[in-house]
Write a protein that holds these residues in place. Sequence first.
Motif, PDB file in Angstrom:
ATOM      1  N   THR A 227       0.856  -1.188   0.000  1.00  0.00           N
ATOM      2  CA  THR A 227       0.000   0.000   0.000  1.00  0.00           C
ATOM      3  C   THR A 227       0.888   1.233   0.000  1.00  0.00           C
ATOM      4  OG1 THR A 227      -1.650  -1.214   1.301  1.00  0.00           O
ATOM      5  CG2 THR A 227      -1.858   1.196   1.215  1.00  0.00           C
ATOM      6  N   ALA A 228       0.671   2.133  -0.939  1.00  0.00           N
ATOM      7  CA  ALA A 228       1.508   3.329  -1.061  1.00  0.00           C
ATOM      8  C   ALA A 228       1.351   4.226   0.169  1.00  0.00           C
ATOM      9  CB  ALA A 228       1.133   4.097  -2.316  1.00  0.00           C
ATOM     10  N   VAL A 229       2.481   4.785   0.638  1.00  0.00           N
ATOM     11  CA  VAL A 229       2.485   5.732   1.756  1.00  0.00           C
ATOM     12  C   VAL A 229       3.283   6.969   1.347  1.00  0.00           C
ATOM     13  CG1 VAL A 229       2.235   3.956   3.535  1.00  0.00           C
ATOM     14  CG2 VAL A 229       4.512   4.633   2.793  1.00  0.00           C
ATOM     15  N   ASP A 230       3.172   8.026   2.149  1.00  0.00           N
ATOM     16  CA  ASP A 230       3.757   9.321   1.785  1.00  0.00           C
ATOM     17  C   ASP A 230       5.165   9.547   2.330  1.00  0.00           C
ATOM     18  OD1 ASP A 230       1.378   9.954   0.523  1.00  0.00           O
ATOM     19  OD2 ASP A 230       0.524  10.883   2.323  1.00  0.00           O
ATOM     20  N   THR A 231       5.748   8.561   2.981  1.00  0.00           N
ATOM     21  CA  THR A 231       7.006   8.741   3.700  1.00  0.00           C
ATOM     22  C   THR A 231       8.069   9.476   2.891  1.00  0.00           C
ATOM     23  OG1 THR A 231       6.571   6.701   4.932  1.00  0.00           O
ATOM     24  CG2 THR A 231       8.838   7.526   4.934  1.00  0.00           C
TER      25      THR A 231
END
Length: 417
Positions: A315-319
């Motif tokens: 799942t894509a995250v904004d890190t």
Amino acid sequence: MSRAMNSMSSTSAATVFKKSRLAGFFLLLGVVACQDAPTTEQQLLSRASTDGAAAAQLARLRLAENDLTAALQWWRQAAALDAPGALEHALMLQVRLEGKLATAHWLTAQQAAGQDYTHQLQPQLLAELGLWAMPPQTEFSAAENLAGASCSLRIQPVVTSAAAERTYQLLAQQWQQDPQLSQLPVCFAAVVRVQSTLLNCSEQAASRIHCEYQQLQQLVQQGQFQQLLLLGGRGIASFNNGIIQLPEDANLALLRHEFLHIAGFLDEYALSALAARAVCQSGRIAPNLLVGADNSTLARYRQRYRVATQDIELTAVDTCQAVGLQAYRPVAAVNSMRHFEAPLPQLYFDLLQQELEQAALLMPVQYYFAYLARQQEAWQDWYQLMHTAAGFGYPPAIRALSKLNQTTTAAAAAAED
């Protein structure tokens, strides 16, 4: 009719006259009051240099006018003249204006200048400011196993105020009651109190808390623990170099989030550009993060963390967005590495336990303090701290000592030649 009108007019005139006289009387009172008030304040001002009650009354007047700075000065003047309760009022107002640390520093500065107010204060009030009645502690009792399991990781809690100590006691209780955290092989040593003026933990709400950690070097050198848990100051929590830094009013969710960083978990919210440059490299893997989703990165992740393919939901995250890289977490659900209060997924808990089984690979705080000692060329301290870190099995510390031994041996052999 005319007589009645005249009679009514006379009555009305008399009434108006009486009202006029009354109005004039109250106007006169107002004028007198306006004339008396400055005189009364002037009298207070003339007595305030020697009369604590007068100084306290001036403090109340300034407080009523919302002139808080002047009120603080008069409360201090009243305290210097031993007016009952004045010092407590001064301290509470200074805490409101400047914070607890500045207030504690003011008290200690007064004591150094020969004006010791501490005899006027209860030990509990001093403790609220982080000025403990007992000298700062440098020794502590044996580790307490709060989790009821063997200790793979030992943590030393340190507090800088009574509020921080109350928070820690609550956190310790909640940790024991938490169905996940209570299963971890983590031990906490008995809490250590340190003067707030020694550590100087910052109190800016929107900034990370910074403390003078080197003041804890003796504690770190003596201690058989791998990580520090420091509760002090106010602001944003963090984990760096073996130190969990929490504000004095932290909750369990925040402690859990920062604790996960010990095991290498990374934040799943957008990092600043500076932090992202340090954390985000293409192909990097962490227990909860993959920078990139190519087959090579995914294969290394599965092998390193022993996670089955069917258990991964990338799942894509904004890190890493600040540096133009896409990072992914291995679960779909929003969790405690994104929002503190969110649940800890079972996969994350399993990975956390897995990392704690290899606690020797987690950098101990002594290794960081050894680095600081090296910067100061304090070689004896460096050796002692590095020796402690190596005793925990930390590979870089073992290698550093081995290299030192090799260098020493070679130097001795060269001297013999």
